[in-house]
Design a protein around this motif. Sequence first.
Motif, PDB file in Angstrom:
ATOM      1  N   UNK A  74       0.840  -1.206   0.000  1.00 34.84           N
ATOM      2  CA  UNK A  74       0.000   0.000   0.000  1.00 34.84           C
ATOM      3  C   UNK A  74       0.876   1.257   0.000  1.00 34.84           C
ATOM      4  N   UNK A  75       1.808   1.314   0.928  1.00 34.30           N
ATOM      5  CA  UNK A  75       2.683   2.473   1.021  1.00 34.30           C
ATOM      6  C   UNK A  75       3.983   2.270   0.274  1.00 34.30           C
ATOM      7  N   UNK A  76       4.742   3.335   0.153  1.00 32.49           N
ATOM      8  CA  UNK A  76       6.059   3.275  -0.477  1.00 32.49           C
ATOM      9  C   UNK A  76       7.086   2.731   0.516  1.00 32.49           C
ATOM     10  N   UNK A  77       8.078   2.042  -0.010  1.00 32.53           N
ATOM     11  CA  UNK A  77       9.212   1.583   0.791  1.00 32.53           C
ATOM     12  C   UNK A  77      10.477   2.225   0.246  1.00 32.53           C
ATOM     13  N   UNK A  78      11.229   2.887   1.104  1.00 33.61           N
ATOM     14  CA  UNK A  78      12.515   3.452   0.713  1.00 33.61           C
ATOM     15  C   UNK A  78      13.617   2.506   1.184  1.00 33.61           C
ATOM     16  N   UNK A  79      14.324   1.903   0.231  1.00 34.15           N
ATOM     17  CA  UNK A  79      15.470   1.060   0.547  1.00 34.15           C
ATOM     18  C   UNK A  79      16.702   1.964   0.539  1.00 34.15           C
ATOM     19  N   UNK A  80      17.456   1.953   1.646  1.00 30.39           N
ATOM     20  CA  UNK A  80      18.526   2.940   1.791  1.00 30.39           C
ATOM     21  C   UNK A  80      19.769   2.343   2.447  1.00 30.39           C
ATOM     22  N   UNK A  81      20.917   2.641   1.861  1.00 29.38           N
ATOM     23  CA  UNK A  81      22.203   2.379   2.508  1.00 29.38           C
ATOM     24  C   UNK A  81      22.732   3.696   3.032  1.00 29.38           C
ATOM     25  N   UNK A  82      22.912   3.791   4.333  1.00 28.56           N
ATOM     26  CA  UNK A  82      23.323   5.059   4.938  1.00 28.56           C
ATOM     27  C   UNK A  82      24.834   5.097   5.158  1.00 28.56           C
ATOM     28  N   UNK A  83      25.369   6.294   5.102  1.00 27.64           N
ATOM     29  CA  UNK A  83      26.794   6.513   5.299  1.00 27.64           C
ATOM     30  C   UNK A  83      27.067   6.936   6.743  1.00 27.64           C
ATOM     31  N   UNK A  84      28.318   6.837   7.159  1.00 35.22           N
ATOM     32  CA  UNK A  84      28.839   7.484   8.372  1.00 35.22           C
ATOM     33  C   UNK A  84      28.106   7.116   9.664  1.00 35.22           C
ATOM     34  N   UNK A  85      27.855   5.842   9.856  1.00 36.56           N
ATOM     35  CA  UNK A  85      27.216   5.432  11.111  1.00 36.56           C
ATOM     36  C   UNK A  85      28.229   5.277  12.234  1.00 36.56           C
ATOM     37  N   UNK A  86      29.379   4.719  11.911  1.00 41.91           N
ATOM     38  CA  UNK A  86      30.338   4.330  12.935  1.00 41.91           C
ATOM     39  C   UNK A  86      31.164   5.526  13.454  1.00 41.91           C
ATOM     40  N   UNK A  87      31.713   5.354  14.660  1.00 43.67           N
ATOM     41  CA  UNK A  87      32.731   6.247  15.194  1.00 43.67           C
ATOM     42  C   UNK A  87      32.441   7.715  15.034  1.00 43.67           C
ATOM     43  N   UNK A  88      33.415   8.438  14.468  1.00 46.97           N
ATOM     44  CA  UNK A  88      33.283   9.871  14.275  1.00 46.97           C
ATOM     45  C   UNK A  88      32.216  10.226  13.250  1.00 46.97           C
ATOM     46  N   UNK A  89      31.732   9.222  12.520  1.00 45.92           N
ATOM     47  CA  UNK A  89      30.604   9.472  11.613  1.00 45.92           C
ATOM     48  C   UNK A  89      29.359   9.862  12.370  1.00 45.92           C
ATOM     49  N   UNK A  90      29.230   9.319  13.595  1.00 46.41           N
ATOM     50  CA  UNK A  90      28.204   9.761  14.541  1.00 46.41           C
ATOM     51  C   UNK A  90      26.790   9.693  13.983  1.00 46.41           C
ATOM     52  N   UNK A  91      26.494   8.577  13.280  1.00 47.48           N
ATOM     53  CA  UNK A  91      25.149   8.362  12.707  1.00 47.48           C
ATOM     54  C   UNK A  91      24.786   9.459  11.711  1.00 47.48           C
ATOM     55  N   UNK A  92      25.808  10.045  11.078  1.00 50.60           N
ATOM     56  CA  UNK A  92      25.591  11.220  10.238  1.00 50.60           C
ATOM     57  C   UNK A  92      24.747  10.964   9.005  1.00 50.60           C
ATOM     58  N   UNK A  93      24.898   9.799   8.378  1.00 55.16           N
ATOM     59  CA  UNK A  93      24.109   9.516   7.182  1.00 55.16           C
ATOM     60  C   UNK A  93      22.626   9.465   7.482  1.00 55.16           C
ATOM     61  N   UNK A  94      22.261   8.798   8.571  1.00 55.45           N
ATOM     62  CA  UNK A  94      20.861   8.705   8.974  1.00 55.45           C
ATOM     63  C   UNK A  94      20.324  10.079   9.354  1.00 55.45           C
TER      64      UNK A  94
END
Length: 418
Positions: free
Chosen positions: A148-168
């Motif tokens: 029914x709804x849309x699904x966004x499939x996503x690979x996020x960047x910069x999760x680890x360490x100094x990336x600090x969940x930046x992609x999300x």
Amino acid sequence: MDYQVSEKIQSTFDKTIKNPQIAQAIEMIRGDHAFSMEEHKAFVLCEAPTFCEDERAKLFAQKLTEYGLPDVRIDEDKNVWGIRKGTGNGPVILVEAHMDTVFPFGSVKEVRDENGVMYAPGATDNTRGMTTLLAVLRAMNKAQIRTKGDIIFCGTSREEGMGSLGGMRDFLAHGPKVDASISVDGADTEAITCEATGYRTDEVNFYGIGGHAYTAFGLMANPLHAAARAVAKIADFEVPADPKTTFCVSNFHAGNDAGVHAIVPKATIKFNIRSNDQKLLDELEQRVYKAVQEACDEETARWGKDTITWDSKRFCDVPAGTQDHHAPLVEAAVAAARHFTPEEKQQNIGIRKGGCVNGNMAIGKGVPCVTIGGGERNRCIHSLDEYFPYEGAYALPQEVLTLLCMAVGVDGEIESIF
């Protein structure tokens, strides 16, 4: 696990797994296992240190396109995403996995197989999250599941360490609006994370005049001594065990061997503080900087000749928070975990208290979310000995697919849980 799933959510789950198309997709994932493992190896070999995910992003974009997503993009924040369109009358659900690993380039020399186990840095975290998303997308398309709804499939960047969940963080700020989020981080089915451990990582620099260790003694204050006073004060902090709150001075730098007989003009510390409660996190930060100022004042007063000053820089700032443990998405995740987790590991199913995962950013914005993929096995995550067992690994994408269908709804068949 002493946790009751509501009759409404359990009924929706039972209906979902009995749906012929979804049941077909679940079986396809099992049949697709060998192919998925070869794809998994290819992603492990495509190294992706935090901030350097470019090649893995290109590979992920290629696969999303190959498996039927139109208009797949690598955006300005280096996130990779595409939309699987629904019929237009359901919620928009983000399903994501971070692309980066904690290892520098050159860490993956080979992928070694021994007795059904893959050994390589990054073999689990979070390569399995990415290949889980691809397995789910392939199965949904092969089974012709119309959501029914849309699904966004996503690979996020910069999760680890100094990336600090930046992609999300950046996707939620700059990408399409989403109604809920499912993060896949790891390789097991048992653990559900629906709380957010907040954390901050800062650098503090202490400044003085600097001079000879002998001839300038007593004529100036010492920035390194001020830094040491601050560290000693922080070391004596007491913090609550619940909500879990922690502190750590992780780096201390000053001077060099050439100037071993000098009073340094600058000293630097880095610290990390965490809490499952935002108020406690804020209070802990205030205590740290109060200790820093007191240390500078004390070192200045000790010599009475000059003034130690300081400044700071922030590297990581992740919000703390929680959500109702009986929110629809959380209950649905528990129902799915109970179904797809092998009997011998059923006792490991549970809701984690806190978590430092991409879901933090969704919780911080009030977006319903769960993170799945954790479990009982350590797998030597974040070490060069990291490993990934093949046996039963298809259970995680089966769990994700089922949870996703419950969240987004299936046209003419299943109503969304939202």
